[in-house]
Enzyme design. Sequence first.
Site, PDB file in Angstrom:
ATOM      1  CE  LYS A  63      37.288 137.415  -6.105  1.00 11.36           C
ATOM      2  NZ  LYS A  63      38.180 136.412  -5.519  1.00 11.36           N
TER       3      LYS A  63
ATOM      4  CB  ILE B 222      36.762 131.399   7.493  1.00  8.17           C
ATOM      5  CG1 ILE B 222      35.268 131.139   7.668  1.00  8.17           C
ATOM      6  CG2 ILE B 222      37.314 130.672   6.265  1.00  8.17           C
ATOM      7  CD1 ILE B 222      34.852 129.699   7.809  1.00  8.17           C
TER       8      ILE B 222
ATOM      9  CB  CYS C 248      47.270 136.281   0.929  1.00  9.18           C
ATOM     10  SG  CYS C 248      45.677 135.831   1.584  1.00  9.18           S
TER      11      CYS C 248
ATOM     12  NE  ARG D 269      45.393 131.455  -1.003  1.00 13.43           N
ATOM     13  CZ  ARG D 269      46.308 130.683  -0.461  1.00 13.43           C
ATOM     14  NH1 ARG D 269      47.481 131.164  -0.165  1.00 13.43           N
ATOM     15  NH2 ARG D 269      46.048 129.423  -0.191  1.00 13.43           N
TER      16      ARG D 269
ATOM     17  NE  ARG E 150      43.374 132.254   1.535  1.00 16.41           N
ATOM     18  CZ  ARG E 150      42.780 132.930   0.557  1.00 16.41           C
ATOM     19  NH1 ARG E 150      43.192 134.133   0.252  1.00 16.41           N
ATOM     20  NH2 ARG E 150      41.789 132.420  -0.118  1.00 16.41           N
ATOM     21  N   PRO E 151      47.288 127.505   4.156  1.00 13.87           N
ATOM     22  CG  PRO E 151      47.204 125.917   5.874  1.00 13.87           C
ATOM     23  CD  PRO E 151      46.815 127.331   5.537  1.00 13.87           C
ATOM     24  CB  VAL E 152      47.855 123.956  -0.443  1.00 12.88           C
ATOM     25  CG1 VAL E 152      47.473 125.328  -0.955  1.00 12.88           C
ATOM     26  CG2 VAL E 152      49.364 123.752  -0.479  1.00 12.88           C
ATOM     27  CG  ASP E 153      47.079 121.382   5.483  1.00  9.48           C
ATOM     28  OD1 ASP E 153      46.501 122.340   4.960  1.00  9.48           O
ATOM     29  OD2 ASP E 153      46.912 121.070   6.676  1.00  9.48           O
TER      30      ASP E 153
ATOM     31  CB  VAL F 251      35.966 127.006  -1.059  1.00  3.57           C
ATOM     32  CG1 VAL F 251      35.555 127.303  -2.493  1.00  3.57           C
ATOM     33  CG2 VAL F 251      34.869 127.404  -0.071  1.00  3.57           C
TER      34      VAL F 251
HETATM   35  C1  EPZ Z   1      37.748 130.623  -1.120  1.00  2.00           C
HETATM   36  O1  EPZ Z   1      39.117 130.631  -0.725  1.00  2.00           O
HETATM   37  C2  EPZ Z   1      37.444 131.989  -1.687  1.00  2.00           C
HETATM   38  N1  EPZ Z   1      38.316 132.248  -2.834  1.00  2.00           N
HETATM   39  C3  EPZ Z   1      37.639 133.053  -0.609  1.00  2.00           C
HETATM   40  O2  EPZ Z   1      37.283 134.316  -1.150  1.00  2.00           O
HETATM   41  C4  EPZ Z   1      36.720 132.729   0.568  1.00  2.00           C
HETATM   42  O3  EPZ Z   1      36.949 133.687   1.591  1.00  2.00           O
HETATM   43  C5  EPZ Z   1      37.014 131.333   1.072  1.00  2.00           C
HETATM   44  O4  EPZ Z   1      36.883 130.371  -0.011  1.00  2.00           O
HETATM   45  C6  EPZ Z   1      36.084 130.888   2.188  1.00  2.00           C
HETATM   46  O5  EPZ Z   1      34.764 130.942   1.750  1.00  2.00           O
HETATM   47  C7  EPZ Z   1      37.946 131.851  -4.041  1.00  2.00           C
HETATM   48  O6  EPZ Z   1      36.938 131.188  -4.227  1.00  2.00           O
HETATM   49  C8  EPZ Z   1      38.828 132.230  -5.176  1.00  2.00           C
HETATM   50  P1  EPZ Z   1      39.245 127.735   1.963  1.00  2.00           P
HETATM   51  P2  EPZ Z   1      39.848 129.278  -0.357  1.00  2.00           P
HETATM   52  O7  EPZ Z   1      40.199 126.729   1.417  1.00  2.00           O
HETATM   53  O8  EPZ Z   1      39.310 128.182  -1.161  1.00  2.00           O
HETATM   54  C9  EPZ Z   1      42.057 126.584   5.697  1.00  2.00           C
HETATM   55  C10 EPZ Z   1      37.588 136.596  -1.693  1.00  2.00           C
HETATM   56  O9  EPZ Z   1      37.657 137.659  -1.021  1.00  2.00           O
HETATM   57  N2  EPZ Z   1      42.720 125.584   4.839  1.00  2.00           N
HETATM   58  O10 EPZ Z   1      37.812 127.380   2.046  1.00  2.00           O
HETATM   59  O11 EPZ Z   1      41.308 129.557  -0.407  1.00  2.00           O
HETATM   60  C11 EPZ Z   1      42.337 128.003   5.217  1.00  2.00           C
HETATM   61  O12 EPZ Z   1      43.593 128.461   5.640  1.00  2.00           O
HETATM   62  C12 EPZ Z   1      38.299 135.333  -1.231  1.00  2.00           C
HETATM   63  O13 EPZ Z   1      36.966 136.494  -2.761  1.00  2.00           O
HETATM   64  C13 EPZ Z   1      43.708 124.793   5.381  1.00  2.00           C
HETATM   65  O14 EPZ Z   1      44.062 124.887   6.577  1.00  2.00           O
HETATM   66  O15 EPZ Z   1      39.408 129.113   1.175  1.00  2.00           O
HETATM   67  C14 EPZ Z   1      41.173 128.762   5.800  1.00  2.00           C
HETATM   68  O16 EPZ Z   1      41.452 129.074   7.133  1.00  2.00           O
HETATM   69  C15 EPZ Z   1      39.162 135.542  -0.031  1.00  2.00           C
HETATM   70  N3  EPZ Z   1      44.335 123.876   4.568  1.00  2.00           N
HETATM   71  C16 EPZ Z   1      40.040 127.742   5.738  1.00  2.00           C
HETATM   72  O17 EPZ Z   1      40.662 126.460   5.579  1.00  2.00           O
HETATM   73  C17 EPZ Z   1      43.977 123.720   3.261  1.00  2.00           C
HETATM   74  O18 EPZ Z   1      44.578 122.860   2.578  1.00  2.00           O
HETATM   75  C18 EPZ Z   1      39.051 127.932   4.588  1.00  2.00           C
HETATM   76  O19 EPZ Z   1      39.778 128.171   3.391  1.00  2.00           O
HETATM   77  C19 EPZ Z   1      42.950 124.519   2.739  1.00  2.00           C
HETATM   78  C20 EPZ Z   1      42.331 125.452   3.549  1.00  2.00           C
END
Ligand code: EPZ
Length: 434
Positions: free
Chosen positions: A22, A339, A126, A102, A131-134, A175
């Site tokens: 996925k 995480i 969520c 998301r 899960r911010p997007v900064d 990611v």
């Molecule tokens: C991806 O989410 C996956 N989703 C998640 O899978 C997975 O748990 C996650 O990566 C970590 O491996 C998809 O691929 C669709 P991140 P993503 O940005 O990209 C923080 C599932 O069950 N962060 O790597 O949203 C964030 O809050 C899902 O399939 C910021 O602070 O995860 C988190 O604590 C759930 N600012 C950490 O980084 C930002 O701008 C990692 O999040 C971006 C992220």
Amino acid sequence: MARIRVIGGNQLNGSIPISGAKNAALPLMIASLLTEEPLVLNNVPRLADVSQLEKILANHGVDIAVHGRRALDEDDRGQRMTFTAAEIVDTCAPYELVSTMRASFWVIGPLLARMGEARVSLPGGCGIGTRPVDFYLQGLRALGAEIDIDEGYVVARAPKGGLIGNTFRSPGISVGATHVIMMAATLARGTTTIENAAMEPEVTNLAECLNAMGARISGIGTRTLVIEGVERLHGTEFDVIPDRIEAGTFAMAVAMTGGNVLLKGARPEHFSAAIDILRQTGVHLEAEEDGLRVVRNGNGLVSIDANIDTFPGFPTDLQAQFMTLMTRASGVSHIKETIFENRFMHVAELARFGADIRVEGQTATVTGVPELRGAQVMATDLRASVSLVIAGLAASGETIVSRIYHLDRGFERLEEKLSACGANVERIGVGYPD
Ligand code: EPZ
């Protein structure tokens, strides 16, 4: 609402085909926005999240065709789909669509790169964290984009002539931010360097697909990605990698129930940290030509600690399943989630099976118990929900899992795959109130 009913106690024996991932399929589908030519994807899983992203892409003008049957192929392959974004008709991703998933926020990268503008609803938090997007926004600004927040939307504009390559060091490993900035940089003028990039197999899958579309990305699979911008990308045909989280989940299910199962198509190198830890618990795992064999016969499970981390560490998406496994091990296991700040919601549900788990801060301490007893439980998110099904497989008596729409977002034909290996699991009560 449908529920899942499990009668525990059966071992799992046989083979399970692993579906396309996925979390690889979604960004690959979004990459189709970068070119007017068709992008053909093989092995796309049949999941609610994939269908939802189809709607979102269609709203931007992407023409989507599914070849062959949407039902299961004889060789267990996923869908073959063509995405053609000949013309982008709308650069806005509205709240109603983005709020349901998301990952749809990720369209901001390709839309900005190709069209010079995007208006995308902020996804919001969520169940598992804020899960911010900064990081995404800092990265896009580094490429010259002007970004405002307006009525809950991110409004992004590229400079005249398009985005401009730059060096961006991400403040944290993300990611999604890596996917977005990498996609945006493919069409920027000049060279972009992303430092502190995510190197999950799904990021590598996307980078390799972008290169097959004519992008120039190097450093794939490392913390530093270098992207030389090109004027245009073209269509290609590309395979979605097998789902390492699904494979890891089934490995833990076999570890839980005992038995002998071949995970067909699984790529052990994509979840080797989890495999190492499972081996330490006493499970036998061995790579075979066509997948990964998981065996546990007779012997009990040993408690092991796990620190969740970004790839190549132990994935957060297997944390709930591993915690479930540790409820039946002999001894005490400490599981540290690093995480997401709120990814322990399954703890309260696991307690309903008789599990002994204490949470302090980001660490869960799991003390193994001699048996789990079936219970009525409620799924709280995608990975938590499958952990409840796994608990039910090893518990005595009947387990009913409700709110299983979470499961359908990310696990293809879960009951069917488990039943084929001897589990007593079925979906019941379609239309039954939740
Ligand atoms: C991806 O989410 C996956 N989703 C998640 O899978 C997975 O748990 C996650 O990566 C970590 O491996 C998809 O691929 C669709 P991140 P993503 O940005 O990209 C923080 C599932 O069950 N962060 O790597 O949203 C964030 O809050 C899902 O399939 C910021 O602070 O995860 C988190 O604590 C759930 N600012 C950490 O980084 C930002 O701008 C990692 O999040 C971006 C992220």
